[in-house]
Motif scaffolding. Structure first.
Motif, short mmCIF file in Angstrom:
data_model
loop_
_atom_site.label_atom_id
_atom_site.label_comp_id
_atom_site.label_asym_id
_atom_site.label_seq_id
_atom_site.Cartn_x
_atom_site.Cartn_y
_atom_site.Cartn_z
N UNK A 156 -4.79 0.67 12.62
CA UNK A 156 -5.58 1.76 12.06
C UNK A 156 -4.67 2.95 11.73
N UNK A 157 -5.19 3.87 10.95
CA UNK A 157 -4.45 5.09 10.64
C UNK A 157 -4.12 5.84 11.92
N UNK A 158 -5.10 5.92 12.84
CA UNK A 158 -4.88 6.62 14.11
C UNK A 158 -3.74 5.98 14.89
N UNK A 159 -3.71 4.66 14.95
CA UNK A 159 -2.66 3.96 15.70
C UNK A 159 -1.29 4.21 15.10
N UNK A 160 -1.20 4.22 13.77
CA UNK A 160 0.09 4.46 13.12
C UNK A 160 0.57 5.88 13.39
N UNK A 161 -0.33 6.84 13.25
CA UNK A 161 0.04 8.25 13.48
C UNK A 161 0.49 8.45 14.92
N UNK A 162 -0.29 7.93 15.87
CA UNK A 162 0.07 8.10 17.28
C UNK A 162 1.40 7.45 17.60
N UNK A 163 1.63 6.25 17.06
CA UNK A 163 2.88 5.54 17.32
C UNK A 163 4.08 6.30 16.79
N UNK A 164 3.97 6.81 15.57
CA UNK A 164 5.11 7.49 14.97
C UNK A 164 5.35 8.86 15.59
N UNK A 165 4.31 9.52 16.03
CA UNK A 165 4.49 10.83 16.67
C UNK A 165 5.08 10.71 18.06
N UNK A 166 4.93 9.53 18.69
CA UNK A 166 5.46 9.34 20.04
C UNK A 166 6.93 8.94 20.05
N UNK A 167 7.48 8.65 18.87
CA UNK A 167 8.88 8.25 18.82
C UNK A 167 9.79 9.45 19.08
N UNK A 168 10.86 9.22 19.85
CA UNK A 168 11.79 10.33 20.12
C UNK A 168 12.51 10.75 18.86
N UNK A 169 12.78 12.04 18.75
CA UNK A 169 13.52 12.55 17.58
C UNK A 169 14.94 12.05 17.62
N UNK A 192 0.83 -1.19 0.00
CA UNK A 192 0.00 0.00 0.00
C UNK A 192 0.87 1.25 0.00
N UNK A 193 0.24 2.40 -0.07
CA UNK A 193 0.97 3.67 -0.08
C UNK A 193 1.42 4.02 1.33
N UNK A 194 2.69 4.39 1.46
CA UNK A 194 3.23 4.74 2.78
C UNK A 194 2.49 5.94 3.38
N UNK A 195 2.18 5.84 4.66
CA UNK A 195 1.59 6.95 5.39
C UNK A 195 2.65 7.91 5.91
N UNK A 196 3.89 7.46 6.01
CA UNK A 196 4.95 8.27 6.61
C UNK A 196 5.14 9.64 5.96
N UNK A 197 5.10 9.76 4.63
CA UNK A 197 5.27 11.10 4.05
C UNK A 197 4.23 12.11 4.54
N UNK A 198 2.99 11.65 4.74
CA UNK A 198 1.97 12.56 5.27
C UNK A 198 2.27 12.94 6.72
N UNK A 199 2.74 11.98 7.50
CA UNK A 199 3.08 12.28 8.89
C UNK A 199 4.24 13.26 8.95
N UNK A 200 5.21 13.08 8.05
CA UNK A 200 6.36 13.99 8.01
C UNK A 200 5.97 15.39 7.54
N UNK A 201 4.84 15.50 6.85
CA UNK A 201 4.37 16.79 6.34
C UNK A 201 3.36 17.43 7.29
N UNK A 202 3.15 16.82 8.44
CA UNK A 202 2.09 17.25 9.35
C UNK A 202 2.25 18.70 9.78
N UNK A 203 3.47 19.16 10.03
CA UNK A 203 3.67 20.56 10.43
C UNK A 203 3.16 21.52 9.36
N UNK A 204 3.38 21.15 8.10
CA UNK A 204 2.88 21.98 7.00
C UNK A 204 1.36 22.00 6.98
N UNK A 205 0.76 20.83 7.21
CA UNK A 205 -0.69 20.76 7.26
C UNK A 205 -1.23 21.62 8.40
#
Length: 287
Positions: free
Chosen positions: A272-285, A140-153
């Motif tokens: 779910x999309x929500x679970x993926x977003x929450x998981x990736x946003x909680x990762x330390x930089x 499927x299409x990666x969700x990560x690019x959208x998560x990485x663009x979240x600040x722009x959104x």
């Protein structure tokens, strides 16, 4: 000892598959194959050089290997097909017992992503004709690019693209890594084509998900295919801009909406999309 080689190991998907497979099966059963082996040295497994353009080097990388997970290179379409054919031929010459091909979902049409889809389908056909035992997995299409663009959104208060009301079967590299590890571990998936993806999601639903996770309003703005294409080309150049525009045009056309086989392969529902977003946003930089 049964050996699994994973190509593209210095890339994000390849390295994720290496880590997951090594965790499940043990590092001694996994070989990482990379054009620049030093960039995969941190993965904790043996690394062999493997340049997609060098058939002989790929064959040496696959020597003594039972299964290969062939991760598609991020090359231009014409070059990519040649590289994939060389890798398939190398695996056959090396005596590999099964090749798992990492492909992509989607249909061809009048959009900028079509040349990549056409190359992937031609490589799938070549693999089927090769005589190698095979499994094809369409990502499927990666969700990560959208998560990485979240600040722009967030700054814009909206996601703006040409996907309209079309649905896209999103996934993440971590979900895919688990799925490929599961495919490696089972033989009943031979000579089958699977869709590895999550729930089909509209852009409006994606915007709502982001809003709920971050607690800030994000809307979806639908724009025309032509205007979005012009914007992307002006922003990132004609080649990449055409591909990005093509992905969203194909979503609009319904070409990225598929029935997923993820749960059949992994044994659990896709996150779910929500679970993926929450998981990736909680990762330390890092860095």
């Amino acid at each position: 000892m049964y050996k699994i080689a994973i190509t593209g190991a210095s890339g994000q998907l390849g390295s994720a598959i290496v880590r997951k497979t090594a965790d499940c099966l043990g590092a001694d059963q996994v070989l990482a194959v990379a054009r620049h082996p030093d960039r995969a040295a941190h993965l904790g497994v043996k690394v062999r050089p493997g340049d997609y353009d060098d058939r002989g080097e790929m064959e040496r990388a696959f020597y003594g290997v039972d299964e290969v997970v062939l991760v598609s290179p991020p090359s231009a379409p014409a070059q990519r097909l040649k590289q994939l054919i060389k890798a398939i031929d190398a695996a056959k010459s090396a005596g590999v017992k099964r090749l798992i091909f990492s492909s992509v979902i989607g249909k061809t049409g009048q959009h900028g992503f079509s040349p990549i889809i056409e190359v992937q389908r031609e490589a799938e056909r070549y693999l089927k004709r090769s005589g190698l035992p095979w499994t094809i997995a369409r990502n499927g299409i990666y969700l990560e690019p959208d998560i990485e663009t979240l600040d722009t959104y967030i700054d814009a208060g909206k996601i703006s693209n040409c996907a309209g009301k079309g649905k896209c079967a999103y996934t993440s590299r971590e979900e895919l890594a688990e799925a490929y590890c599961a495919l490696v571990c089972q033989s009943n998936g031979m000579a089958k084509t699977f869709n590895l993806a999550g729930p089909n999601t509209t852009q409006a639903e994606l915007a709502t998900c982001f809003s709920e996770v971050i607690g800030k309003p994000i809307a979806f703005e639908d724009v025309s295919v032509s205007s979005f294409q012009r914007d992307r080309v002006a922003s990132v150049g004609p080649e990449l801009g055409s591909v990005i525009g093509g992905i969203y045009a194909s979503i609009r056309a319904g070409f990225m909406e598929v029935e997923s086989d993820f749960e059949e392969i992994v044994g659990r529902p896709h996150h779910t999309i929500e679970e993926i977003v929450q998981s990736q946003m909680q990762r330390p930089a890092t860095g």
